[in-house]
Design a protein around this motif. Structure first.
Motif, short mmCIF file in Angstrom:
data_model
loop_
_atom_site.label_atom_id
_atom_site.label_comp_id
_atom_site.label_asym_id
_atom_site.label_seq_id
_atom_site.Cartn_x
_atom_site.Cartn_y
_atom_site.Cartn_z
N LEU A 3 -43.78 -17.99 3.68
CA LEU A 3 -43.20 -18.19 4.99
C LEU A 3 -41.75 -18.63 4.91
N PHE A 4 -41.33 -19.28 3.82
CA PHE A 4 -39.93 -19.65 3.66
C PHE A 4 -39.07 -18.39 3.51
N GLN A 5 -39.50 -17.46 2.67
CA GLN A 5 -38.74 -16.23 2.49
C GLN A 5 -38.74 -15.38 3.75
N ARG A 6 -39.81 -15.46 4.53
CA ARG A 6 -39.88 -14.73 5.79
C ARG A 6 -38.79 -15.24 6.73
N ALA A 7 -38.67 -16.56 6.85
CA ALA A 7 -37.63 -17.13 7.71
C ALA A 7 -36.25 -16.81 7.18
N LEU A 8 -36.07 -16.85 5.86
CA LEU A 8 -34.78 -16.56 5.25
C LEU A 8 -34.36 -15.12 5.53
N CYS A 9 -35.25 -14.18 5.33
CA CYS A 9 -34.92 -12.76 5.54
C CYS A 9 -34.65 -12.47 7.01
N ALA A 10 -35.39 -13.11 7.90
CA ALA A 10 -35.16 -12.88 9.32
C ALA A 10 -33.75 -13.28 9.71
N GLU A 210 -15.89 -0.94 6.86
CA GLU A 210 -16.85 -0.21 7.67
C GLU A 210 -18.23 -0.11 7.03
N ARG A 211 -18.29 -0.19 5.73
CA ARG A 211 -19.56 -0.03 5.03
C ARG A 211 -20.13 -1.33 4.47
N TRP A 212 -19.28 -2.15 3.90
CA TRP A 212 -19.75 -3.30 3.15
C TRP A 212 -19.67 -4.59 3.97
N GLY A 213 -20.65 -5.45 3.74
CA GLY A 213 -20.66 -6.74 4.41
C GLY A 213 -21.27 -7.80 3.51
N ALA A 214 -21.04 -9.06 3.85
CA ALA A 214 -21.61 -10.19 3.13
C ALA A 214 -22.33 -11.08 4.13
N VAL A 215 -23.39 -11.73 3.68
CA VAL A 215 -24.17 -12.58 4.57
C VAL A 215 -24.71 -13.78 3.80
N THR A 216 -24.80 -14.91 4.48
CA THR A 216 -25.41 -16.10 3.88
C THR A 216 -26.26 -16.79 4.94
N THR A 217 -27.34 -17.41 4.52
CA THR A 217 -28.27 -18.08 5.41
C THR A 217 -28.65 -19.43 4.84
N LEU A 218 -28.71 -20.44 5.70
CA LEU A 218 -29.21 -21.76 5.34
C LEU A 218 -30.21 -22.18 6.40
N GLY A 219 -31.28 -22.85 5.97
CA GLY A 219 -32.29 -23.27 6.93
C GLY A 219 -33.18 -24.36 6.40
N VAL A 220 -34.06 -24.82 7.27
CA VAL A 220 -35.04 -25.85 6.93
C VAL A 220 -36.39 -25.42 7.49
N GLU A 234 -46.75 -30.95 -1.80
CA GLU A 234 -45.98 -32.01 -2.42
C GLU A 234 -44.85 -32.49 -1.53
N SER A 235 -44.27 -31.58 -0.75
CA SER A 235 -43.19 -31.91 0.18
C SER A 235 -43.30 -30.98 1.37
N ALA A 236 -43.48 -31.56 2.56
CA ALA A 236 -43.74 -30.75 3.75
C ALA A 236 -42.48 -30.12 4.33
N THR A 237 -41.32 -30.72 4.10
CA THR A 237 -40.07 -30.21 4.66
C THR A 237 -39.10 -29.88 3.54
N ARG A 238 -38.66 -28.63 3.50
CA ARG A 238 -37.76 -28.19 2.44
C ARG A 238 -36.69 -27.26 3.03
N ALA A 239 -35.54 -27.28 2.40
CA ALA A 239 -34.45 -26.38 2.78
C ALA A 239 -34.58 -25.06 2.03
N PHE A 240 -33.91 -24.03 2.53
CA PHE A 240 -33.86 -22.75 1.84
C PHE A 240 -32.51 -22.11 2.12
N GLY A 241 -32.11 -21.15 1.29
CA GLY A 241 -30.83 -20.51 1.48
C GLY A 241 -30.70 -19.23 0.68
N MET A 242 -29.71 -18.42 1.03
CA MET A 242 -29.47 -17.18 0.30
C MET A 242 -28.05 -16.70 0.53
N VAL A 243 -27.57 -15.85 -0.39
CA VAL A 243 -26.32 -15.10 -0.21
C VAL A 243 -26.62 -13.66 -0.59
N GLY A 244 -25.97 -12.71 0.09
CA GLY A 244 -26.25 -11.32 -0.20
C GLY A 244 -25.14 -10.40 0.29
#
Length: 249
Positions: A3-10, A210-220, A234-244
């Protein structure tokens, strides 16, 4: 995908779609996510970024792993469709606390969704059912492009997830036989269906050309209800992030 990766990709796909100024694009990113929902430690994971449509057909990685489906426009900014995808599961050797609980195997999933997209706002309601008896989830999500200027776009959003009893048992439960095998000495636990997690995120995208782009996401992301109380958490609340990066076509 978790579910963390689901939120990150969205978050990443929504921002990338606005930056690309094109409906179709492919890309890839690198994400940092918990080793499993409820883990205290992180792992680095590849993040596919795919958004393609042709008529009613579409392919997208908005749920964390590439999937395909059919979508129909209903008018008044509404659309609805069906989707087929894959979940890679959870190996028990991903963390010491999971040893003895058996693998959650890779499996197919299928579901339906409805989306409302007036202007910069987007809201979705979906239900996804896993094969192999792993249960199903309902997801409610919303996002808004809070700032757009030139090649820049910032999107913020969040979501809630509800899991049925089979889903909650698969990912957060411990059967008596699993408890007997558990190397961490986990107690038996049988969660009920209910809300399992919520997330908030912000994404920034930049259109290089026109073709290339960069994106980054941060979340909890936070587990809630019976999911939060699971002995595997072990930990109910965690951060997540990505660059692409993305390539529009």
């Amino acid at each position: 995908m978790t579910l963390f990766q689901r939120a990150l990709c969205a978050g990443a796909l929504l921002a990338a779609a606005g930056a690309a100024h094109a409906q179709n694009f492919v890309g890839a990113g690198v994400g940092i996510v918990p080793k499993y929902p409820g883990a205290k430690d992180y792992r680095i994971a590849p993040v596919p970024l795919i958004n393609y449509s042709n008529g009613m057909f579409f392919a997208s990685s908005i749920d964390g792993f590439p999937g395909i489906g059919l979508r129909a426009n209903l008018g008044n900014d509404l659309s609805a469709g069906v989707r087929l995808g894959v979940n890679l599961g959870r190996p028990e050797d991903r963390a010491p606390i999971l040893r003895g609980l058996e693998d959650i195997d890779a499996h197919a999933n299928y579901g339906a969704f409805i989306a409302w997209t007036p202007g910069r706002f987007r809201a979705t309601l979906s239900y996804t059912q896993a094969t192999k008896g792993y249960g199903g989830t309902a997801n409610l999500g919303a996002s808004y492009a809070i700032w757009q200027q030139g090649p820049h776009r910032v999107t913020a959003g969040g979501g809630l997830e509800w899991g049925n009893s089979d889903y909650m048992q698969t990912w957060f439960g411990v059967t008596p036989s699993q408890a007997a095998r558990s190397e961490a000495g986990l107690r038996p636990y049988q969660p009920s269906s209910g809300l399992s997690g919520g997330s908030v995120f912000a994404s920034w995208s930049y259109r290089i050309n026109e073709r290339w782009g960069a994106v980054t996401t941060l979340g909890v992301r936070s587990l809630i209800g019976d999911a939060k109380d699971s002995p595997v958490v072990e930990s109910a609340t965690r951060a997540f992030g990505m660059v692409g990066v993305t390539y529009a076509f």
